[in-house]
Design a protein around this motif. Structure first.
Motif, mmCIF file in Angstrom:
data_model
loop_
_atom_site.group_PDB
_atom_site.id
_atom_site.type_symbol
_atom_site.label_atom_id
_atom_site.label_comp_id
_atom_site.label_asym_id
_atom_site.label_seq_id
_atom_site.Cartn_x
_atom_site.Cartn_y
_atom_site.Cartn_z
ATOM 1 N N GLU A 469 -12.154 73.665 91.969
ATOM 2 C CA GLU A 469 -11.098 74.311 91.184
ATOM 3 C C GLU A 469 -11.699 75.186 90.092
ATOM 4 O O GLU A 469 -11.266 76.328 89.874
ATOM 5 C CB GLU A 469 -10.188 73.249 90.567
ATOM 6 N N ILE A 470 -12.712 74.663 89.394
ATOM 7 C CA ILE A 470 -13.383 75.434 88.343
ATOM 8 C C ILE A 470 -14.098 76.642 88.946
ATOM 9 O O ILE A 470 -13.989 77.769 88.452
ATOM 10 C CB ILE A 470 -14.391 74.536 87.596
ATOM 11 N N PHE A 471 -14.830 76.402 90.019
ATOM 12 C CA PHE A 471 -15.636 77.447 90.654
ATOM 13 C C PHE A 471 -14.762 78.591 91.168
ATOM 14 O O PHE A 471 -15.046 79.772 90.913
ATOM 15 C CB PHE A 471 -16.439 76.826 91.799
ATOM 16 N N LEU A 472 -13.708 78.256 91.891
ATOM 17 C CA LEU A 472 -12.871 79.288 92.507
ATOM 18 C C LEU A 472 -12.118 80.098 91.463
ATOM 19 O O LEU A 472 -11.926 81.310 91.622
ATOM 20 C CB LEU A 472 -11.899 78.648 93.502
ATOM 21 N N LYS A 473 -11.694 79.444 90.391
ATOM 22 C CA LYS A 473 -11.009 80.179 89.329
ATOM 23 C C LYS A 473 -11.960 81.163 88.664
ATOM 24 O O LYS A 473 -11.619 82.329 88.424
ATOM 25 C CB LYS A 473 -10.441 79.205 88.297
ATOM 26 N N ALA A 474 -13.184 80.710 88.378
ATOM 27 C CA ALA A 474 -14.165 81.595 87.749
ATOM 28 C C ALA A 474 -14.584 82.715 88.695
ATOM 29 O O ALA A 474 -14.774 83.863 88.282
ATOM 30 C CB ALA A 474 -15.386 80.781 87.320
ATOM 31 N N LEU A 475 -14.728 82.389 89.980
ATOM 32 C CA LEU A 475 -15.102 83.409 90.960
ATOM 33 C C LEU A 475 -14.009 84.463 91.077
ATOM 34 O O LEU A 475 -14.283 85.658 91.242
ATOM 35 C CB LEU A 475 -15.345 82.749 92.320
ATOM 36 N N SER A 476 -12.763 84.021 90.974
ATOM 37 C CA SER A 476 -11.634 84.931 91.116
ATOM 38 C C SER A 476 -11.460 85.836 89.906
ATOM 39 O O SER A 476 -11.252 87.042 90.037
ATOM 40 C CB SER A 476 -10.351 84.127 91.351
ATOM 41 N N THR A 477 -11.568 85.266 88.707
ATOM 42 C CA THR A 477 -11.268 86.036 87.495
ATOM 43 C C THR A 477 -12.506 86.622 86.832
ATOM 44 O O THR A 477 -12.437 87.680 86.200
ATOM 45 C CB THR A 477 -10.543 85.151 86.478
ATOM 46 N N GLY A 478 -13.624 85.919 86.934
ATOM 47 C CA GLY A 478 -14.835 86.359 86.241
ATOM 48 C C GLY A 478 -14.760 86.185 84.738
ATOM 49 O O GLY A 478 -15.631 86.671 84.006
ATOM 50 N N ALA A 479 -13.742 85.477 84.272
ATOM 51 C CA ALA A 479 -13.529 85.349 82.825
ATOM 52 C C ALA A 479 -14.551 84.407 82.199
ATOM 53 O O ALA A 479 -14.880 83.355 82.758
ATOM 54 C CB ALA A 479 -12.113 84.836 82.558
ATOM 55 N N ASP A 480 -15.054 84.795 81.024
ATOM 56 C CA ASP A 480 -15.914 83.948 80.189
ATOM 57 C C ASP A 480 -17.212 83.538 80.873
ATOM 58 O O ASP A 480 -17.746 82.460 80.613
ATOM 59 C CB ASP A 480 -15.155 82.686 79.741
ATOM 60 N N LEU A 481 -17.718 84.375 81.765
ATOM 61 C CA LEU A 481 -18.993 84.068 82.414
ATOM 62 C C LEU A 481 -20.118 84.732 81.629
ATOM 63 O O LEU A 481 -20.207 85.958 81.566
ATOM 64 C CB LEU A 481 -19.003 84.556 83.864
ATOM 65 N N GLY A 482 -20.974 83.910 81.030
ATOM 66 C CA GLY A 482 -22.069 84.447 80.236
ATOM 67 C C GLY A 482 -23.190 84.993 81.093
ATOM 68 O O GLY A 482 -23.264 84.756 82.303
ATOM 69 N N GLN A 483 -24.084 85.735 80.443
ATOM 70 C CA GLN A 483 -25.231 86.303 81.139
ATOM 71 C C GLN A 483 -26.047 85.198 81.801
ATOM 72 O O GLN A 483 -26.363 84.182 81.174
ATOM 73 C CB GLN A 483 -26.112 87.075 80.145
ATOM 74 N N GLY A 484 -26.374 85.377 83.072
ATOM 75 C CA GLY A 484 -27.167 84.402 83.798
ATOM 76 C C GLY A 484 -26.369 83.297 84.448
ATOM 77 O O GLY A 484 -26.942 82.414 85.099
ATOM 78 N N HIS A 485 -25.052 83.326 84.289
ATOM 79 C CA HIS A 485 -24.236 82.290 84.928
ATOM 80 C C HIS A 485 -24.295 82.478 86.446
ATOM 81 O O HIS A 485 -24.171 83.599 86.950
ATOM 82 C CB HIS A 485 -22.785 82.380 84.444
ATOM 83 N N PRO A 486 -24.495 81.400 87.215
ATOM 84 C CA PRO A 486 -24.647 81.539 88.676
ATOM 85 C C PRO A 486 -23.419 82.125 89.366
ATOM 86 O O PRO A 486 -23.551 82.801 90.387
ATOM 87 C CB PRO A 486 -24.925 80.107 89.144
ATOM 88 N N ILE A 487 -22.229 81.889 88.835
ATOM 89 C CA ILE A 487 -21.030 82.460 89.463
ATOM 90 C C ILE A 487 -20.994 83.967 89.254
ATOM 91 O O ILE A 487 -20.590 84.723 90.149
ATOM 92 C CB ILE A 487 -19.753 81.792 88.913
ATOM 93 N N LEU A 488 -21.434 84.430 88.091
ATOM 94 C CA LEU A 488 -21.490 85.869 87.838
ATOM 95 C C LEU A 488 -22.460 86.540 88.807
ATOM 96 O O LEU A 488 -22.168 87.601 89.373
ATOM 97 C CB LEU A 488 -21.916 86.127 86.391
ATOM 98 N N ALA A 489 -23.608 85.907 89.007
ATOM 99 C CA ALA A 489 -24.584 86.458 89.953
ATOM 100 C C ALA A 489 -24.016 86.482 91.370
ATOM 101 O O ALA A 489 -24.221 87.442 92.128
ATOM 102 C CB ALA A 489 -25.869 85.629 89.903
#
Length: 543
Positions: A469-489
């Motif tokens: 749930e956390i992963f898919l939400k972050a992957l979908s929105t990209g919100a609040d992903l800091g530099q070097g975060h694996p989901i951002l990459a």
């Protein structure tokens, strides 16, 4: 099941009860309507199918053609068929006209099929236009059997292999020209092959110049149009001062119509009247049969199906039989009046491969010319129904179920590349979450194919629902992903693969590898803690 005649009014009434997943196929309807108007429609044993709840499961295109043409439809009618048999209908591999001609013993079946289609499109004023509708194959094959001039024109064309006129244009011109003026047609072709033997004012020399100028072009429409214009000039006894044809709109001018050959009356003028060959023979009958491997072998031995079977399709059907997924859907095994097998080869081969048995209707006594009328429509999309009834975007749900089957059910011995209709339904029924993930999958199309994103999300939810749930939400929105975060990459990598047109397996492998890296990354633990904290939902995710 019974044979009956449906009026256009009855057809319109049945169409109002069509299964919500069915869609009108305009080209098919127009092709059927043309065959009905011209008297070339044949009863081929395939029924209009009505479910136990009164839903039209199969027959929409035929009924639409009946309603549009105003011609009553003589057909078999199957009623009280199980509603869930819908997904098993039309799971054939689509046949081609060339395959049917090969089945009838024509050696140059591909070239002959193309010639027939071009002549039919010319009659329909569809040459040179995109999206020309198909002609009824029954009509074309009947014309071929009663008009030897068609095959003779192809033979004559192949004998002129050195001609600069492309074969597709050459065979068409020869057939049409021989109906108009055989001598002038031969003269034009001779000019193209031996230009030095003709005077400078010969119209064919101008055509030769245009053909040499367009030598690199792959199209045959323009050479044929120019050849017809040239032959028209010869027929009219006129000299050509210029030769052109443009089927594209330019500077506000509409595209030029495809030229008509003087004196050519079309295929219809050469075809037999409907009364000569379209009557439905007496003696048609059907019965429900239990077919085991011994019966299947006996039926296949009757001959008639000379086309090559598709092993993967046979294996898929055999798998359904072995695993108890086979359903009675009212689509029959069909035999002609002479006993020739017209339709059902793959099902019979599947019975043998499975060493099983099926219960199915068998129709006998059908007209011989019914052969070309089978399997002309595309394979129907297989899908399940949600608990709430029919759902939208069934194509995506089917694609996601296919991925599930490929990665979780397919074995090394499986020849077919896609799950069968019964398997798709079983997967979606047993895993309804795939259906629910359609909207998420569509939103993620920027990062990968929707089927990949939907199935990948389902895999993640099964492995670790909370983290997913956390992963898919972050992957979908990209919100609040800091530099070097694996989901951002991962987001950046998926977008790059999408732009590069990466394959479905590569996209899925990258998505799931990124998910599994994230689960073991310190960021995942931090995100889970932040998720559990009442104050943490709005804070920035660090790298």
């Amino acid at each position: 099941m019974r044979i009956t005649t449906l009026t256009p009014a009855t057809a319109r009434d049945l169409l109002r009860r069509a299964h919500p997943s069915r869609r009108r196929q305009e080209e098919t309807v127009q092709s059927y309507a043309l065959a009905m108007r011209d008297g070339f429609w044949v009863t081929n044993g395939l029924p209009v199918i009505i479910s136990r709840t009164g839903v039209l499961l199969d027959g929409m295109q035929r009924l639409a053609a009946c309603a549009e043409s105003g011609i009553p439809l003589r057909t078999y009618l199957a009623e009280n068929v199980a509603d869930d048999a819908y997904h098993t209908i039309d799971q054939h591999r689509r046949r081609s006209l060339a395959a049917l001609l090969k089945q009838d013993g024509h050696t140059r079946h591909h070239l002959l099929a193309s010639l027939l289609q071009r002549l039919a499109e010319y009659d329909a004023d569809a040459l040179g236009r995109p999206h020309a509708g198909p002609s009824a194959w029954v009509r074309l094959t009947r014309m071929l059997s009663t008009c030897p001039e068609i095959e003779a024109a192809l033979t004559a064309s192949l004998a002129r292999a050195s001609s600069p006129l492309p074969e597709a244009a050459r065979s068409t011109l020869i057939f049409m020209g021989r109906q108009s003026d055989p001598e002038l047609t031969e003269r034009l072709l001779d000019v193209l092959e031996t230009p030095g033997q003709f005077p400078a004012h010969e119209p064919g020399l101008l055509l030769l110049q245009e053909l040499q100028r367009d030598r690199a072009a792959a199209s045959w429409e323009r050479p044929l149009a120019l050849a017809i214009k040239t032959l028209n000039a010869m027929l009219a006894g006129k000299r050509l001062r210029g030769l052109s044809w443009n089927n594209r709109a330019t500077r506000g001018k509409p595209p030029e119509a495809f030229p008509c050959l003087l004196g050519y009356q079309g295929l219809t003028a050469l075809a037999p009247s409907p009364e000569e060959g379209a009557a439905v023979p007496d003696g048609q009958h059907w019965q429900m049969e239990i077919i085991d491997s011994a019966v299947a072998k006996r039926y296949l031995a009757k001959g008639g199906q000379t086309r090559q079977p598709i092993p993967a399709h046979v294996q898929a059907l055999a798998s359904d039989i072995q695993r108890g997924r086979w359903m009675l859907n009212a689509q029959p095994i069909c035999f002609s009046a002479s006993g020739r097998l017209l339709n059902g080869m793959h099902r019979l081969l599947a019975v043998i491969a499975a060493d099983g048995r099926i219960r199915t209707p068998v129709v006998r006594g059908l007209p011989e010319e019914a052969g070309p009328s089978y399997d002309t429509q595309p394979k129907r999309i297989a899908a399940a129904e949600s608990l709430a009834g029919d759902f939208g975007d069934q194509g995506l749900a089917t694609a996601m179920a296919n991925l599930f089957w490929r990665y979780e059910r397919r074995t090394d011995h499986t020849q077919y590349k896609r799950a069968g209709a019964a398997e798709i339904r079983e997967i979606l029924t047993q895993h309804p979450r795939l259906i629910e993930l359609r909207s998420f999958a569509r939103r993620m199309v920027e990062y990968g194919r929707s089927s990949v994103m939907g199935y990948g999300a389902y895999v993640m939810e099964r492995e670790d629902p909370g983290t997913a749930e956390i992963f898919l939400k972050a992957l979908s929105t990209g919100a609040d992903l800091g530099q070097g975060h694996p989901i951002l990459a991962l987001r950046n990598t998926l977008q790059r693969l999408r732009r590069e047109g990466a394959s479905q397996p590569d996209q899925l492998a990258t998505l799931l590898a990124g998910w599994r890296r994230y689960r073991s990354h310190p960021a995942a633990q931090q995100d889970r803690k932040r998720q559990a904290s009442p104050q943490g939902s709005g804070t920035r995710r660090g790298g």
